[in-house]
Design an enzyme around this catalytic site. Structure first.
Site, short mmCIF file in Angstrom:
data_model
loop_
_atom_site.label_atom_id
_atom_site.label_comp_id
_atom_site.label_asym_id
_atom_site.label_seq_id
_atom_site.Cartn_x
_atom_site.Cartn_y
_atom_site.Cartn_z
N SER A 74 -86.24 -11.60 39.85
CA SER A 74 -87.73 -11.67 40.49
C SER A 74 -87.64 -13.39 40.68
O SER A 74 -86.63 -13.85 40.67
CB SER A 74 -88.79 -11.37 39.40
OG SER A 74 -88.75 -12.61 38.28
N LYS A 75 -88.72 -13.87 40.90
CA LYS A 75 -88.93 -15.31 41.50
C LYS A 75 -88.65 -16.09 40.45
O LYS A 75 -87.83 -17.37 40.67
CB LYS A 75 -90.44 -15.47 42.04
CG LYS A 75 -90.88 -14.95 43.34
CD LYS A 75 -91.76 -15.90 43.91
CE LYS A 75 -92.23 -15.15 45.23
NZ LYS A 75 -91.11 -14.70 46.11
#
Ligand code: GLU
Length: 487
Positions: free
Chosen positions: A261-262
């Protein structure tokens, strides 16, 4: 004649093209290439609320940038279009009706609240929740009463019915191209919605109808879809159609083994490109997420990978997205670029500087002497900052350690005086600096320290590109002015 190989990448435009989708796209592309088949792009935008044109554009641009050009798709068309699901909404109800007529699907009038209550009950009873099937056998009168209440029906697939019609046991089995034989107890599937009450298809239904009408021979996608695959197989059976072959790829996990994820770094292809990763490096790296070259040589072009690629050899386990490895690989690809190519590719990362303030020859030399440590192209922005502008920013450490020291105070005034008379060519500077260092060495100052003083004054740092080249690119006036300022 063997069936034509047809595969697809079917992104949902609810975000920019994710690196995981790029990997799925690449594996489909490689498989099609290897088998002499067709590679199709389909946009799965049935969920209007989560879809945006900007995401669709990003998906197109990213896939194109990656070189994963499709044979058929929304923009190029093809024999089985349209290739955007929202343009196919007239197709799905016909097939849903076919299933209803054959008894494999039924209207469901349950409200979201009723469904929620059922779920809660299952939770209370600590049993896995499956829909109760209470709309399975509604009479016409009951249906009419619901309609009078203003309820609109969804359409549900009747799993029990399909199980009884096509299977001897409760166990649904299929042979996955990557994972081998997979099984699911059908009594745990529950009747699932194929058409929502607003008349739009669910993912599981639209995907089957499209894969069927678009004549897909193989469906290669992430293992997060395995639970969907069982439902999809049941739909194919109920429609009397042959299902494609399925291959499910392991997931891509972050180095800490959680979902990528980011917070781990870039996740969309366009973000990697913006940061200065080279497309060739990205494609090469992504190919290694689940696939290994037979000769162990990891740096490979797409064509080389395609020749060596066998879907059956793809790893069935999850892959770790190692940013460090990607960085290493990217640095290898940067090293392989010709000087002219690199100069071009670096330009977007030099936008804040006035490239017109230097000649092309100076730009070439600047890139030559700064390229070695580049991991990503954007590293160049900081690496060359001291080549531009009149003044230079001196970092605290350099000031304290070098410029405020005795050596600098001794060496710099002399350097200013001598350099004023020097010819600023690299060759000449080499000679002169050698002499200069030699002179101070005799006075007990290490050559390294002499050079540090000059470098610190001219670049504001203690480390950087080749000194003679740096001085030469900057030119005498700037070098002397910066040294004076440093003093
Ligand atoms: N639209 C789906 C996704 O983005 C594609 C799934 C499939 O390949 O069937 O996950």
């Amino acid at each position: 004649m063997a069936e034509e190989v047809r595969v697809r990448i079917a992104p949902s435009p609810s975000g920019n093209l994710h690196i995981g989708t790029a990997r799925t796209g690449l594996f489909n592309f490689l498989f099609a290439k290897k088998m002499g088949g067709k590679y199709v792009l389909r946009i799965e935008d049935t969920d209007a609320e989560r879809t945006s044109q900007a995401y669709i554009d990003n998906i197109f641009d990213s896939l194109k940038a990656l070189g994963l050009e499709w044979d058929e798709g929304p923009d190029v068309g093809g024999p089985y279009g349209p290739y955007t699901q929202s343009q196919r909404f007239d197709i799905y109800p016909k097939y849903a009706q076919k299933l209803v007529d054959a008894g494999f699907a039924y209207e469901c009038y349950c409200t979201p609240e009723e469904l929620e209550a059922e779920k809660e009950q299952s939770q209370k009873n600590k049993v896995a929740h499956v829909y109760s099937g209470r709309c399975r056998n509604l009479t016409d009168a009951e249906k009419e009463a619901f309609i009078k209440e203003g309820r609109k029906p969804a359409i549900r697939f009747d799993v029990q019915k399909a199980q009884k019609a096509f299977h001897d046991s409760n166990i649904l089995t299929f042979k996955d191209l990557v994972k081998g034989e997979l099984h699911q107890d059908m009594s745990l599937i529950g009747d699932f919605v194929i058409m929502k009450s607003n008349g739009t298809p669910t993912y599981n239904f639209a995907v089957v109808i499209d894969d069927m009408l678009m004549k897909m021979s193989h469906v290669i996608r992430g293992e997060d879809h395995i639970s969907n695959t069982y439902k999809q197989i049941l739909i194919y059976e109920a429609l009397g159609e042959k299902a494609p072959e399925f291959g499910h790829l392991g997931m891509i996990l972050a180095p800490d083994r959680s979902k990528l994820s980011k917070r781990h770094g870039a996740t969309a292809v366009s973000e990697f490109v913006e940061k200065g990763y080279l497309i060739d490096a990205l494609v090469n790296f992504v190919a290694l997420l689940g696939w290994s070259p037979s000769d162990g040589e990891e740096i490979k072009s797409v064509d080389e990978i395609a020749k060596d690629f066998r879907i059956g050899e793809v790893s069935s386990s999850n892959s770790i997205f190692e940013y460090d490895k990607l960085n290493w690989m990217n640095s290898q690809y940067i090293k392989k670029l010709s000087l002219e190519e690199l100069k071009e590719r670096l330009k977007p990362f030099l936008a804040k500087y006035d490239l017109n303030s230097i000649t092309d020859a100076q730009y070439s030399r600047m890139v030559e002497v700064t390229r070695e440590p580049l991991t990503i192209l954007s590293d160049i922005t900081d690496a060359v900052s001291y080549f531009f502008g009149d003044d230079v920013e001196v970092d605290e450490e350099t000031k304290a350690k070098v410029l405020d020291g005795e050596v600098a105070k001794k060496v710099l005034p002399d350097f200013i005086e001598k350099a004023t008379g020097w010819d600023f060519t690299e060759e000449n500077l080499h000679e002169k600096l050698e002499e200069f260092r030699g002179f101070y060495k005799e006075q007990g100052i290490k050559p390294k320290e002499t050079m540090w003083a000059i470098r610190a004054a001219v670049t504001g740092r203690t480390r950087g590109a080749d000194m003679c080249a740096t001085l030469c690119i900057l030119g005498k006036d700037k070098v002397i002015a910066r040294c004076k300022k440093a003093l």
